[in-house]
Enzyme design. Structure first.
Site: not given
Length: 355
Positions: A74, A122, A145, A153
């Protein structure tokens, strides 16, 4: 996978088109390794929704432009700006992205994702939930992350908790990347296709060749999984239910001469203590949850952890100031209370992923 064109700057960040009976999605921010922003997620989701019930579209193919990778994750600089400003842009991005992840996982047609090059965070979310996941010799896959004060996530804890033994715990906590052989062994990819063969595969799909036939004609024997020889000590050391227990086991193994265990412990100690504790708690409960439940929790945790200082600090240290010297707060695992972890896991929200 396609070469960056000179006019890419004038093009949209996602190229969406029909090619015969195939829906084509090309992430088009090659200079940023196709890092996902909110507009990109919305464009991908809109295309998938439009094609889902279109009888003339039989499959979807997803690739990234440029030579460096499918997607680096992301746009964490945008997330940093949103968290610092206190606006809802980060929440909107996460909720839209996680809904897209679920749409991919439940897609009623073949969803072919080419996980070429860097496929992180992502990028894993936009590919590993698909039904036909292709890796190449350049694939570099990971969920890093914990190094920026976040957690795996995009349903990452769902995926990693379902890998053999404790190898998923190892990759979740260390944030280390892995190659195509490991991705296949972990069940995060389905086929190995040499990078040079990918254009012909995509062309075959675009000209109407059946997905299974086209992939079968292009796939070759995958490289070996280099982590296979380490599974015994990884399974033993990463079986603990607290990060402290895991580190103690790694330290003991290192004291007996296991250099890889010592390196893993050293790597984990550089990560956000809060992120580590939250990530492990999520991994241990994810096997009993559906993907939808995990993604709903991901949104709660993303907001809850964003209220802690480590996310802003981790992004600052890694991609803004680039000093690679985050000052975590709390600074140690022993200072991360179970109450803090629980409060992050149960953050209350008005917005949900599937609203």
């Amino acid at each position: 996978m396609t070469t960056e064109s000179q006019d890419a700057v004038a093009q949209p960040p996602v190229l969406v088109r029909r090619a015969g009976t195939i829906g084509r999605i090309e992430l088009n921010k090659p200079k940023a390794i196709n890092a996902l922003g909110g507009e990109m997620v919305a464009m991908v989701a809109a295309a998938l929704e439009a094609w889902k019930d279109d009888p003339e579209v039989t499959a979807v193919v997803v690739t990234g432009r440029g030579e460096r990778g499918l997607c680096a994750g992301g746009d964490i600089k945008a997330i940093h700006r949103s968290v610092v400003a206190g606006d809802e842009n980060a929440l909107l991005f996460f909720s839209t992205e996680y809904a897209m992840n679920h749409l991919i996982a439940e897609y009623p047609k073949p969803y072919v994702a080419v996980m070429d090059g860097i496929t992180m965070g992502g990028g894993v979310g936009i590919s590993a939930h698909g039904s036909v996941r292709i890796v190449t010799e350049t694939s570099k896959i990971g969920m890093p992350e914990t190094g920026i004060g976040l957690f795996p996530d995009v349903g990452g804890t769902y995926l990693l908790s379902r890998t053999p033994g404790e190898i998923g715990t190892y990759f979740a906590l260390t944030g280390e990347a892995f190659g195509p052989g490991t991705a296949l062994a972990l069940g995060l990819a389905d086929h190995f296709v040499p990078r040079d063969a990918v254009p012909a595969l995509v062309e075959a799909l675009e000209t109407g060749t059946d997905v299974a036939e086209a992939v079968g004609a292009s796939a070759t024997e995958a490289p070996a999984d280099p982590t296979a020889a380490d599974r015994e000590w990884i399974d033993a050391c990463f079986a603990g239910n607290t990060v402290q227990e895991i580190l103690a086991a790694l330290d003991a193994a290192a004291a007996e001469g296991n250099e890889k265990a010592g390196a893993a412990a050293a790597t984990i100690r550089t990560k956000s203590p809060t992120s580590l504790a939250v990530t492990l708690a999520m991994l241990r409960t994810a096997p009993d949850m559906t993907l939808a439940e995990v993604l709903e929790r991901d949104l709660r945790v993303a907001v809850g952890i964003g209220r802690q200082p480590d996310l802003v600090e981790g992004i600052r240290a890694q991609v803004i100031d680039k000093d690679r010297n985050p000052q975590w707060n709390p600074a140690s695992l022993d200072e991360v209370s179970p109450a803090l972890v629980q409060s992050i896991l149960t953050t209350e929200l008005e917005r949900t992923v599937f609203a």
